[in-house]
Design an enzyme around this catalytic site. Sequence first.
Site, short mmCIF file in Angstrom:
data_model
loop_
_atom_site.label_atom_id
_atom_site.label_comp_id
_atom_site.label_asym_id
_atom_site.label_seq_id
_atom_site.Cartn_x
_atom_site.Cartn_y
_atom_site.Cartn_z
CG LEU A 114 50.03 47.19 5.12
CD1 LEU A 114 48.94 47.84 4.28
CD2 LEU A 114 49.90 47.61 6.58
N GLY A 159 54.78 48.63 4.82
CA GLY A 159 54.12 49.11 6.04
C GLY A 159 55.05 49.08 7.25
CG ASN A 183 58.50 46.53 -0.60
OD1 ASN A 183 57.87 47.04 0.31
ND2 ASN A 183 58.53 45.23 -0.81
CD GLU A 184 54.32 50.36 0.06
OE1 GLU A 184 55.42 50.79 -0.36
OE2 GLU A 184 53.99 50.41 1.25
C1 LIG Z 1 47.07 49.95 -2.21
C2 LIG Z 1 47.72 49.25 -1.10
C3 LIG Z 1 48.74 50.03 -0.39
C4 LIG Z 1 49.37 49.15 0.61
C5 LIG Z 1 50.43 49.70 1.35
C6 LIG Z 1 51.39 48.94 1.98
C7 LIG Z 1 51.52 47.54 1.59
C8 LIG Z 1 52.33 46.61 2.41
O1 LIG Z 1 52.85 46.79 3.47
S1 LIG Z 1 52.30 45.15 1.58
C9 LIG Z 1 53.45 44.13 2.38
C10 LIG Z 1 54.77 44.29 1.72
N1 LIG Z 1 55.73 43.44 2.38
C11 LIG Z 1 56.70 42.85 1.72
O2 LIG Z 1 56.86 42.97 0.53
C12 LIG Z 1 57.56 41.96 2.55
C13 LIG Z 1 57.40 40.54 2.13
N2 LIG Z 1 58.23 39.66 2.96
C14 LIG Z 1 59.55 39.54 2.80
O3 LIG Z 1 60.19 40.16 2.01
C15 LIG Z 1 60.23 38.56 3.71
O4 LIG Z 1 59.26 37.70 4.23
C16 LIG Z 1 61.01 39.21 4.86
C17 LIG Z 1 62.24 39.95 4.32
C18 LIG Z 1 60.15 40.17 5.66
C19 LIG Z 1 61.49 38.08 5.82
O5 LIG Z 1 62.20 37.12 5.08
P1 LIG Z 1 62.44 35.68 5.73
O6 LIG Z 1 62.93 35.81 7.11
O7 LIG Z 1 63.26 34.93 4.74
O8 LIG Z 1 60.98 35.06 5.86
P2 LIG Z 1 60.07 34.43 4.72
O9 LIG Z 1 60.13 35.23 3.48
O10 LIG Z 1 60.43 32.97 4.60
O11 LIG Z 1 58.63 34.60 5.33
C20 LIG Z 1 58.19 33.77 6.41
C21 LIG Z 1 56.69 33.59 6.25
O12 LIG Z 1 56.05 34.85 6.41
C22 LIG Z 1 55.22 35.09 5.27
N3 LIG Z 1 55.18 36.53 4.99
C23 LIG Z 1 56.19 37.34 4.69
N4 LIG Z 1 55.77 38.60 4.54
C24 LIG Z 1 54.44 38.60 4.74
C25 LIG Z 1 53.44 39.60 4.71
N5 LIG Z 1 53.71 40.91 4.44
N6 LIG Z 1 52.16 39.24 4.95
C26 LIG Z 1 51.87 37.95 5.21
N7 LIG Z 1 52.79 36.94 5.26
C27 LIG Z 1 54.06 37.28 5.02
C28 LIG Z 1 55.90 34.32 4.15
O13 LIG Z 1 55.02 34.07 3.13
C29 LIG Z 1 56.31 33.07 4.88
O14 LIG Z 1 55.17 32.25 5.03
P3 LIG Z 1 55.29 30.66 5.08
O15 LIG Z 1 55.95 30.22 3.81
O16 LIG Z 1 53.87 30.19 5.18
O17 LIG Z 1 56.12 30.34 6.28
#
Ligand SMILES: CCCC/C=C\CC(=O)SCCNC(=O)CCNC(=O)[C@H](O)C(C)(C)COP(=O)(O)OP(=O)(O)OC[C@H]1O[C@@H](n2cnc3c(N)ncnc32)[C@H](O)[C@@H]1OP(=O)(O)O
Length: 338
Positions: A114, A159, A183-184
């Site tokens: 998400l 998500g 991993n929430e």
């Molecule tokens: C009660 C609520 C229940 C909710 C249920 C579900 C919740 C979810 O799904 S919450 C989302 C959980 N997601 C994560 O924890 C993943 C987070 N991201 C990462 O671990 C890494 O980004 C990933 C392994 C996916 C990719 O790694 P890289 O290739 O090294 O990329 P970057 O980490 O440099 O990320 C690039 C860019 O994207 C932004 N980003 C990453 N994930 C998200 C996200 N989920 N939402 C919005 N934006 C995200 C990250 O911040 C970077 O941004 P910039 O620095 O501006 O480039």
Amino acid sequence: MAAVLRKLIQGRLPALAGVLCRRSGNEGHLFLNSSGSTLMQPRCGYSSPTESVIVEMDKATGVALLKLNIPPVNSLSLPLLTELAIVLDKLEMDKHCRGLILTSAVPNIFSAGLNLFDMMDKPNEHYSEFWRAVQEIWIKLYGSSLANIAAINGSSPAGGCLLALCSDYRIMANNPHFTIGLNETRLGIVAPFWFKDTLLNTVGKRTTEISLNLGALYSPTEALSLHLVDRLVPETQLLSAATEEMGRWLQVPDHARQITKSMIRKSTLEGLLNQREADIKNFVEFISRDSIQKSLQFYAQSLQKQKQHIHPPSSSCRQQISSVTFARSPWYSLIQRS
Ligand SMILES: CCCC/C=C\CC(=O)SCCNC(=O)CCNC(=O)[C@H](O)C(C)(C)COP(=O)(O)OP(=O)(O)OC[C@H]1O[C@@H](n2cnc3c(N)ncnc32)[C@H](O)[C@@H]1OP(=O)(O)O
């Protein structure tokens, strides 16, 4: 089974209901939708206006290849979820479409889950709309009548993992840098009961307990050993393996596979369908808390600034998310009940 079919047609399981109507002898172009009214069947052509969801339809086999295409990480934002829902509806209603392969057009990322920014610093109306859209995708994918294979070509946390779990079969690229899991808890948030149920139905209770509590992310090899995914292949062979696997699923007559799938997934789907509004209310109440907002902000900042992979919030941040917070949360009691 008659009762199951009746409930389906009454719209309790919308996606499967539409298909059972059309697949059980309706050769014309009219179907029942979830509310029982008729819909015109659309013809081919599914490309989304912004190309954030790319669909390549193989008319010869009836298999749609659907690629998520929102760089950098395919985060599931409200616009993406909305487009995805439209595409899924169109595929579901296309009588030539029998199978769906879900993958990513972004290298090394299936989906980052998400969109964190849809859950931060927004009015409650936004949280409510966003959560309804998340629910909608789960209902459509988990309840899809199509044979659905996930070709997981990159990391797939939270998500993103849920999307893959909705499929009938998961094939992952065997790259040790990729991770998958719910991993929430590591973000200080709690996966709702229907995320938990989807995982539980796939990997069983003990693995669910360990994975969800720890917010564990697994390498492809670990995921295979836990049956979180069904098969690993070299990255270059992922799509051909998914296509070949789809052939196996399409050898089964559609109606028999669909009714079987419905029998297995119906009660899980109904768990949410019967309490969607309460689930939205609980989400909004939970996500709008100061402590949860702080935790998410901390996590998002650490991702942005340090460009690190998943890690837990700092101890100061953890203190803000006390056990009392969760014990009082309706999410907690929902999890307890289900
Ligand atoms: C009660 C609520 C229940 C909710 C249920 C579900 C919740 C979810 O799904 S919450 C989302 C959980 N997601 C994560 O924890 C993943 C987070 N991201 C990462 O671990 C890494 O980004 C990933 C392994 C996916 C990719 O790694 P890289 O290739 O090294 O990329 P970057 O980490 O440099 O990320 C690039 C860019 O994207 C932004 N980003 C990453 N994930 C998200 C996200 N989920 N939402 C919005 N934006 C995200 C990250 O911040 C970077 O941004 P910039 O620095 O501006 O480039």
